[in-house]
Design a protein around this motif. Structure first.
Motif, PDB file in Angstrom:
ATOM      1  N   UNK A   5      35.666  42.201  45.566  1.00  0.00           N
ATOM      2  CA  UNK A   5      36.249  40.941  46.927  1.00  0.00           C
ATOM      3  C   UNK A   5      36.059  39.310  46.099  1.00  0.00           C
ATOM      4  N   UNK A   6      37.252  38.862  46.413  1.00  0.00           N
ATOM      5  CA  UNK A   6      37.519  38.105  45.524  1.00  0.00           C
ATOM      6  C   UNK A   6      36.219  36.818  45.539  1.00  0.00           C
ATOM      7  N   UNK A  13      35.317  38.089  41.071  1.00  0.00           N
ATOM      8  CA  UNK A  13      35.694  37.099  40.383  1.00  0.00           C
ATOM      9  C   UNK A  13      36.752  36.189  40.798  1.00  0.00           C
ATOM     10  N   UNK A  14      37.465  35.153  40.472  1.00  0.00           N
ATOM     11  CA  UNK A  14      37.076  34.930  39.016  1.00  0.00           C
ATOM     12  C   UNK A  14      36.112  34.716  39.131  1.00  0.00           C
ATOM     13  N   UNK A  15      35.042  34.672  37.733  1.00  0.00           N
ATOM     14  CA  UNK A  15      34.100  33.927  36.871  1.00  0.00           C
ATOM     15  C   UNK A  15      33.670  33.927  35.730  1.00  0.00           C
ATOM     16  N   UNK A  16      32.358  34.111  35.746  1.00  0.00           N
ATOM     17  CA  UNK A  16      31.886  34.923  34.021  1.00  0.00           C
ATOM     18  C   UNK A  16      32.774  36.054  34.157  1.00  0.00           C
ATOM     19  N   UNK A  17      33.049  36.466  32.191  1.00  0.00           N
ATOM     20  CA  UNK A  17      33.858  37.602  32.124  1.00  0.00           C
ATOM     21  C   UNK A  17      32.549  38.383  32.232  1.00  0.00           C
ATOM     22  N   UNK A  18      31.819  38.321  31.249  1.00  0.00           N
ATOM     23  CA  UNK A  18      31.336  39.318  31.279  1.00  0.00           C
ATOM     24  C   UNK A  18      29.957  39.924  32.086  1.00  0.00           C
ATOM     25  N   UNK A  41      38.967  46.361  39.677  1.00  0.00           N
ATOM     26  CA  UNK A  41      39.355  45.891  38.334  1.00  0.00           C
ATOM     27  C   UNK A  41      38.991  44.331  38.443  1.00  0.00           C
ATOM     28  N   UNK A  42      37.897  43.549  37.525  1.00  0.00           N
ATOM     29  CA  UNK A  42      38.171  42.664  37.890  1.00  0.00           C
ATOM     30  C   UNK A  42      39.539  41.775  38.256  1.00  0.00           C
ATOM     31  N   UNK A  43      39.562  40.513  38.761  1.00  0.00           N
ATOM     32  CA  UNK A  43      40.676  39.737  38.901  1.00  0.00           C
ATOM     33  C   UNK A  43      40.468  38.179  37.866  1.00  0.00           C
TER      34      UNK A  43
END
Length: 438
Positions: A97-98, A69-74, A254-256
């Motif tokens: 990978x961002x 991400x960042x992007x759609x939360x789900x 972890x997501x960004x």
């Protein structure tokens, strides 16, 4: 050489790829699925399909890269959780990978030589009249900067920020002169990402004309062809990161996230609220990557701030070793700087200083926000630092920012008359939980 698996679910397209590369060729098998409701039911069947297509089994994989991400939360949570589960089962590492660096890397991979080197401005639609914005330049540009980051292929001029669409022209125009000064000979600006469909291009050009009148800049809008990150971008950059040692254990992946809320109230919308407070504040105080041209100012401020300051050689060696440094400038004047070293599961803040005339104005916190972002991109769990017990004001500052003491290093600092002073070791979690006491 064993391939990696790549997963990308942060956009409306669900993608899976298997990728490997040698000195003379690359191998890429991928499948993407668009126009369906939700990616969760489709991602594992896509993994199986691509495995069969490549003639491989899961035990042939060296690592799993996922779109952070960042992007759609789900979406970003889905790719992360699948990567974690497969990593645990197969006992192989994960490579975050961002989205913005992946899109920039994919664009630079595809650009013709006539457009290189150039500054790549990536803007992704973040909804709510905001965009995720970042800036990159290829490493083969003539740089006045040391090897200060570990991302292969490019320098990160502006780390990803969440910013209001209306604030983008001024935000970019104020930073562009510094980027052009750092990288001599650049004259091309390449636009990528679907966020550029929202940004007022004429206003941006007018703002840039004010700040960069001495530069003959050429604009290339490739946002229609490079609108969103693809699994191919994640796979290629993931391969490079994996072979540079940028891998984590599954529990560290972890997501960004750049946004801590997903909707505005009616009252907030009426007031036109939105945007990242750090991005808004830095419109007047700019956080920029530390370059060799900054070192004279940095060393002078270091001498004003420390009884036993770093030398110019220390800063040069740190940048050459791949540590990341940033300067904070206001109206062109250096008001602060910091330097950090990535380590497994943490980021070590090595040095930070703010000009005596500019303290207690939020500049130290702004520099630390950059360090936090750097840590989240690395999937670090905490930021670690040392401070002298005699420096009561610094200790109070760090405690206000949720740092906790976790230990002591005996005789760590030089002191007057040939003596030594202990160091308090302090840490701040990047994920909200209490820091561990090693």
């Amino acid at each position: 050489m064993h391939p990696i698996l790549a997963l990308e679910t942060s956009t409306a397209t669900c993608g899976v790829a298997i990728y490997s590369r040698s000195e003379s060729s690359e191998s890429l098998d991928f499948k993407e699925l668009s126009g369906v409701s939700g990616h969760a039911p489709n991602i594992l069947p896509l993994v199986d399909d691509v495995m069969r297509q490549a003639g491989l089994t899961r035990h042939d994989l060296a690592a799993i890269a996922f779109g952070q991400g960042p992007g759609a939360f789900t979406g970003v949570r889905l790719a992360c959780s699948v990567a974690q589960g497969m990593s645990f089962a197969l006992q192989i590492p994960v490579v975050p990978v961002g989205a913005l660096p992946a899109l920039a890397s994919g664009l630079m991979h595809a650009l013709p030589p006539t457009l290189l080197p150039g500054i790549c401005l990536v803007a992704l639609d973040a909804r709510m009249n905001e965009v995720y914005l970042a800036a990159y330049v290829r490493r083969d540009a003539q740089a006045n900067i040391a090897n200060s980051d570990s991302m292969p292929g490019y320098f990160e001029l502006q780390s990803p920020v969440l910013i209001r669409v209306d604030d983008c022209p001024a935000f970019i125009a104020e930073r562009l002169p510094y980027w052009l000064k750092t990288f001599a000979g650049l004259h091309t600006l390449v636009l990528a990402g679907d966020g550029w469909q929202l940004i007022h291009r004429k206003e941006l050009a007018a703002e840039v004309d004010k700040t960069c009148a001495d530069h003959q800049l050429v604009w290339h809008d490739l946002s229609a062809d490079f609108g969103t990150v693809s699994v191919k971008d994640v796979a290629r950059l993931g391969w490079d990161l994996f072979h540079r040692g940028r891998r984590v254990e599954p529990e560290q992946a972890l997501p960004l996230y750049l946004r801590d809320k997903v909707a505005f109230t009616t009252a907030e919308r009426a007031l036109g609220q939105g945007g990242n407070p750090q991005a808004m504040q830095s419109a007047t105080a700019m956080v920029l990557p530390m370059s060799l041209a900054d070192l004279r100012d940095v060393i002078e401020l270091e001498r004003q701030s420390q009884a036993f300051p770093w030398s110019e050689g220390h800063f040069r060696d740190a940048l050459a070793a791949g540590y990341s440094g940033w300067v904070l400038r206001q109206a062109g004047v250096l008001v602060g700087f910091c330097m950090a070293m990535p380590a497994p599961d943490e980021v070590h803040l090595l040095v930070i200083a703010v000009s005596p005339d500019c303290r207690r104005q939020g500049f130290g916190a702004l520099l630390l926000e950059q360090v936090y972002m750097f840590g989240r991109q690395q999937c670090a769990s905490r930021v670690l630092l040392e401070v002298r017990p005699s420096n009561a004001s610094a200790i109070a500052f760090y405690r206000r920012l949720q740092f906790e003491q976790i230990g002591t290093r005996r005789g760590y600092y030089p002191a007057a008359k040939g003596q030594r002073e202990d160091a308090l070791v302090m840490a701040r979690s990047l994920h909200g939980e209490q820091v561990s006491h090693d």
